[in-house]
Structures are given as C-alpha cells and as structure tokens.
Design a protein around this motif. Structure first.
Motif, PDB file in Angstrom:
ATOM      1  N   LYS A  22       0.875  -1.179   0.000  1.00  0.00           N
ATOM      2  CA  LYS A  22       0.000   0.000   0.000  1.00  0.00           C
ATOM      3  C   LYS A  22       0.905   1.221   0.000  1.00  0.00           C
ATOM      4  CE  LYS A  22      -4.330  -1.441   2.180  1.00  0.00           C
ATOM      5  NZ  LYS A  22      -4.947  -1.677   0.882  1.00  0.00           N
ATOM      6  N   ILE A  23       0.749   2.029  -1.039  1.00  0.00           N
ATOM      7  CA  ILE A  23       1.564   3.230  -1.163  1.00  0.00           C
ATOM      8  C   ILE A  23       0.629   4.435  -1.148  1.00  0.00           C
ATOM      9  CG2 ILE A  23       3.214   4.497  -2.611  1.00  0.00           C
ATOM     10  CD1 ILE A  23       4.379   1.827  -1.718  1.00  0.00           C
ATOM     11  N   THR A  24       0.984   5.428  -0.359  1.00  0.00           N
ATOM     12  CA  THR A  24       0.184   6.658  -0.306  1.00  0.00           C
ATOM     13  C   THR A  24       0.939   7.777  -1.015  1.00  0.00           C
ATOM     14  OG1 THR A  24      -0.864   6.018   1.771  1.00  0.00           O
ATOM     15  CG2 THR A  24      -0.893   8.369   1.221  1.00  0.00           C
ATOM     16  N   TYR A  25       0.279   8.348  -1.996  1.00  0.00           N
ATOM     17  CA  TYR A  25       0.842   9.477  -2.736  1.00  0.00           C
ATOM     18  C   TYR A  25       0.184  10.755  -2.209  1.00  0.00           C
ATOM     19  CZ  TYR A  25       2.247   5.851  -6.095  1.00  0.00           C
ATOM     20  OH  TYR A  25       2.798   4.742  -6.698  1.00  0.00           O
ATOM     21  N   VAL A  26       0.991  11.699  -1.808  1.00  0.00           N
ATOM     22  CA  VAL A  26       0.457  12.966  -1.300  1.00  0.00           C
ATOM     23  C   VAL A  26       0.829  14.068  -2.296  1.00  0.00           C
ATOM     24  CG1 VAL A  26       0.411  14.602   0.614  1.00  0.00           C
ATOM     25  CG2 VAL A  26       0.757  12.157   1.065  1.00  0.00           C
ATOM     26  N   THR A  38      -3.753   9.900  -1.852  1.00  0.00           N
ATOM     27  CA  THR A  38      -4.396   8.737  -2.448  1.00  0.00           C
ATOM     28  C   THR A  38      -3.567   7.506  -2.111  1.00  0.00           C
ATOM     29  OG1 THR A  38      -5.036  10.115  -4.343  1.00  0.00           O
ATOM     30  CG2 THR A  38      -5.263   7.733  -4.608  1.00  0.00           C
ATOM     31  N   THR A  39      -4.218   6.476  -1.599  1.00  0.00           N
ATOM     32  CA  THR A  39      -3.507   5.232  -1.283  1.00  0.00           C
ATOM     33  C   THR A  39      -3.922   4.163  -2.276  1.00  0.00           C
ATOM     34  OG1 THR A  39      -3.437   5.817   1.066  1.00  0.00           O
ATOM     35  CG2 THR A  39      -3.089   3.497   0.509  1.00  0.00           C
ATOM     36  N   VAL A  40      -2.929   3.506  -2.855  1.00  0.00           N
ATOM     37  CA  VAL A  40      -3.228   2.453  -3.833  1.00  0.00           C
ATOM     38  C   VAL A  40      -2.439   1.191  -3.489  1.00  0.00           C
ATOM     39  CG1 VAL A  40      -3.736   4.097  -5.694  1.00  0.00           C
ATOM     40  CG2 VAL A  40      -1.439   3.210  -5.454  1.00  0.00           C
ATOM     41  N   ASP A  41      -2.974   0.052  -3.918  1.00  0.00           N
ATOM     42  CA  ASP A  41      -2.269  -1.223  -3.797  1.00  0.00           C
ATOM     43  C   ASP A  41      -1.366  -1.371  -5.012  1.00  0.00           C
ATOM     44  OD1 ASP A  41      -3.459  -2.072  -1.396  1.00  0.00           O
ATOM     45  OD2 ASP A  41      -5.225  -2.793  -2.473  1.00  0.00           O
ATOM     46  N   VAL A  42      -0.096  -1.518  -4.779  1.00  0.00           N
ATOM     47  CA  VAL A  42       0.851  -1.622  -5.885  1.00  0.00           C
ATOM     48  C   VAL A  42       1.410  -3.051  -5.923  1.00  0.00           C
ATOM     49  CG1 VAL A  42       2.915  -0.664  -6.949  1.00  0.00           C
ATOM     50  CG2 VAL A  42       1.447   0.809  -5.555  1.00  0.00           C
ATOM     51  N   PRO A  43       1.196  -3.762  -7.034  1.00  0.00           N
ATOM     52  CA  PRO A  43       1.703  -5.128  -7.134  1.00  0.00           C
ATOM     53  C   PRO A  43       3.233  -5.174  -7.057  1.00  0.00           C
ATOM     54  CG  PRO A  43       0.130  -4.637  -8.913  1.00  0.00           C
ATOM     55  CD  PRO A  43       0.460  -3.335  -8.232  1.00  0.00           C
ATOM     56  N   ASP A  44       3.745  -6.251  -6.508  1.00  0.00           N
ATOM     57  CA  ASP A  44       5.201  -6.430  -6.432  1.00  0.00           C
ATOM     58  C   ASP A  44       5.804  -6.294  -7.828  1.00  0.00           C
ATOM     59  OD1 ASP A  44       4.871  -6.927  -3.785  1.00  0.00           O
ATOM     60  OD2 ASP A  44       5.198  -9.091  -3.911  1.00  0.00           O
ATOM     61  N   GLY A  45       6.901  -5.553  -7.892  1.00  0.00           N
ATOM     62  CA  GLY A  45       7.611  -5.411  -9.150  1.00  0.00           C
ATOM     63  C   GLY A  45       7.178  -4.209  -9.970  1.00  0.00           C
ATOM     64  N   VAL A  65       0.692   6.491 -12.452  1.00  0.00           N
ATOM     65  CA  VAL A  65       0.119   6.796 -13.770  1.00  0.00           C
ATOM     66  C   VAL A  65      -1.122   5.926 -14.007  1.00  0.00           C
ATOM     67  CG1 VAL A  65       0.547   6.665 -16.262  1.00  0.00           C
ATOM     68  CG2 VAL A  65       2.278   7.645 -14.743  1.00  0.00           C
ATOM     69  N   THR A  66      -1.043   4.663 -13.678  1.00  0.00           N
ATOM     70  CA  THR A  66      -2.173   3.752 -13.865  1.00  0.00           C
ATOM     71  C   THR A  66      -3.386   4.202 -13.063  1.00  0.00           C
ATOM     72  OG1 THR A  66      -0.682   1.906 -14.279  1.00  0.00           O
ATOM     73  CG2 THR A  66      -2.916   1.337 -13.601  1.00  0.00           C
ATOM     74  N   ASN A  67      -3.126   4.783 -11.899  1.00  0.00           N
ATOM     75  CA  ASN A  67      -4.222   5.241 -11.033  1.00  0.00           C
ATOM     76  C   ASN A  67      -4.550   6.725 -11.222  1.00  0.00           C
ATOM     77  OD1 ASN A  67      -5.023   2.917  -9.055  1.00  0.00           O
ATOM     78  ND2 ASN A  67      -2.796   2.805  -9.247  1.00  0.00           N
ATOM     79  N   ALA A  68      -3.997   7.312 -12.284  1.00  0.00           N
ATOM     80  CA  ALA A  68      -4.278   8.713 -12.643  1.00  0.00           C
ATOM     81  C   ALA A  68      -4.048   9.677 -11.480  1.00  0.00           C
ATOM     82  CB  ALA A  68      -5.711   8.846 -13.170  1.00  0.00           C
ATOM     83  N   ILE A  69      -2.941   9.454 -10.788  1.00  0.00           N
ATOM     84  CA  ILE A  69      -2.597  10.357  -9.685  1.00  0.00           C
ATOM     85  C   ILE A  69      -1.869  11.575 -10.255  1.00  0.00           C
ATOM     86  CG2 ILE A  69      -1.130  10.597  -7.635  1.00  0.00           C
ATOM     87  CD1 ILE A  69      -1.808   7.615  -7.087  1.00  0.00           C
ATOM     88  N   PRO A  70      -2.444  12.769 -10.050  1.00  0.00           N
ATOM     89  CA  PRO A  70      -1.792  13.970 -10.572  1.00  0.00           C
ATOM     90  C   PRO A  70      -0.453  14.186  -9.861  1.00  0.00           C
ATOM     91  CG  PRO A  70      -4.029  14.443  -9.804  1.00  0.00           C
ATOM     92  CD  PRO A  70      -3.660  13.082  -9.293  1.00  0.00           C
ATOM     93  N   GLY A  71       0.511  14.718 -10.567  1.00  0.00           N
ATOM     94  CA  GLY A  71       1.783  15.036  -9.913  1.00  0.00           C
ATOM     95  C   GLY A  71       2.899  14.115 -10.323  1.00  0.00           C
ATOM     96  N   ILE A  72       2.570  13.006 -10.983  1.00  0.00           N
ATOM     97  CA  ILE A  72       3.591  12.129 -11.561  1.00  0.00           C
ATOM     98  C   ILE A  72       3.275  12.032 -13.052  1.00  0.00           C
ATOM     99  CG2 ILE A  72       4.424   9.752 -11.733  1.00  0.00           C
ATOM    100  CD1 ILE A  72       5.424  10.762  -9.197  1.00  0.00           C
ATOM    101  N   HIS A 114       5.656  11.866  -1.254  1.00  0.00           N
ATOM    102  CA  HIS A 114       5.165  13.227  -1.489  1.00  0.00           C
ATOM    103  C   HIS A 114       5.547  13.656  -2.910  1.00  0.00           C
ATOM    104  CE1 HIS A 114       3.925  14.123   2.673  1.00  0.00           C
ATOM    105  NE2 HIS A 114       4.820  13.185   2.957  1.00  0.00           N
ATOM    106  N   LEU A 115       4.629  14.346  -3.553  1.00  0.00           N
ATOM    107  CA  LEU A 115       4.855  14.746  -4.933  1.00  0.00           C
ATOM    108  C   LEU A 115       5.204  16.229  -4.999  1.00  0.00           C
ATOM    109  CD1 LEU A 115       1.905  12.735  -6.507  1.00  0.00           C
ATOM    110  CD2 LEU A 115       4.234  12.007  -5.973  1.00  0.00           C
ATOM    111  N   PRO A 116       6.126  16.580  -5.885  1.00  0.00           N
ATOM    112  CA  PRO A 116       6.564  17.971  -5.964  1.00  0.00           C
ATOM    113  C   PRO A 116       5.515  18.884  -6.593  1.00  0.00           C
ATOM    114  CG  PRO A 116       7.647  16.670  -7.653  1.00  0.00           C
ATOM    115  CD  PRO A 116       6.826  15.712  -6.832  1.00  0.00           C
ATOM    116  N   GLU A 117       5.753  20.171  -6.457  1.00  0.00           N
ATOM    117  CA  GLU A 117       4.812  21.161  -6.973  1.00  0.00           C
ATOM    118  C   GLU A 117       4.688  21.078  -8.476  1.00  0.00           C
ATOM    119  OE1 GLU A 117       5.935  25.110  -5.859  1.00  0.00           O
ATOM    120  OE2 GLU A 117       3.980  25.936  -6.381  1.00  0.00           O
ATOM    121  N   THR A 118       5.788  20.770  -9.148  1.00  0.00           N
ATOM    122  CA  THR A 118       5.749  20.703 -10.606  1.00  0.00           C
ATOM    123  C   THR A 118       6.694  19.614 -11.106  1.00  0.00           C
ATOM    124  OG1 THR A 118       6.133  21.974 -12.649  1.00  0.00           O
ATOM    125  CG2 THR A 118       7.572  22.462 -10.789  1.00  0.00           C
TER     126      THR A 118
END
Ligand code: FES
Length: 107
Positions: free
Chosen positions: A3-7, A14-21, A29-36, A101-105
């Motif tokens: 479980k990884i939380t992207y802030v 947003t917390t998502v389950d990330v498969p090993d590897g 990107v797969t979970n459409a998280i803005p900032g990456i 944590h994701l950067p401003e830009t």
C-alpha cells in the motif's frame, strides 16, 4: 503488494495497492494520480516522475544508482535528500505503508 500513499503538493492523498515489481511511477500513472508524469515511460530519461520519499523510510529502499542521481539533477522542482525517481523504485512488501510526497511541478 504494497500500500503506497501518494500525497500531492496540495495535500490530497491517495492510497493504492501496488503489485510487487511495479514501479511507483507505473502505479501512479495507472491510477491517474496527478503530480507524476512519467514522460519517458520509466527509462530514467526525463525526471518527470520525481518524488520525495518519507525520510523515515528511506532506508527501506535500495540506494539510487548514479544514473538516477544524474537524472534527478534535471528535475523541475527542488531536489532534496529524500528525492527519488519513482520509476526506479519497485514495489515489494518491504515498502508497505510508504508515503510518497509529490513535488509542486514536474516541468
Ligand atoms: S519516468 Fe522518466 S525518469 Fe522516471
């Protein structure tokens, strides 16, 4: 699986389950998280997957290779000691609960 939380820079988490590897960039990107962005698809050639790892967990990650550090120098946002390229970090049970944590830009 981890479980990884992207802030995002605005504090939205947003917390998502990330498969090993899977890379942390791929999961964002797969979970459409803005900032990456992940413009180069994970080939360590763009730095648009820059993120800041929770400092308390830095020791759970393999150290960055020289090529990652060189590409981080190209990151658009401030580079800090906890900066990593999220495409170079592979999920594993050891990373469960990690906060990123994701950067401003990204550019
Ligand atoms: S996605 Fe391009 S360096 Fe990570």
């Amino acid at each position: 699986m981890a479980k990884i939380t992207y802030v995002e820079h605005n504090g939205h988490a947003t917390t998502v389950d990330v498969p090993d590897g899977w890379s942390l960039m791929q999961a964002a990107v797969t979970n459409a998280i803005p900032g990456i962005v992940g413009e180069c698809g994970g080939s360590r050639a763009c730095a648009t997957c820059h993120c800041y790892i929770d400092e308390a967990r830095l020791g759970d990650l393999p150290a960055p290779e020289e090529g990652e550090l060189a590409m981080l120098d190209m990151a658009a946002a401030e580079v800090r000691p906890a900066s990593r390229l999220s495409c170079q970090i592979k999920a594993s049970p050891a990373l469960d609960g990690l906060v990123v944590h994701l950067p401003e830009t990204q550019g």
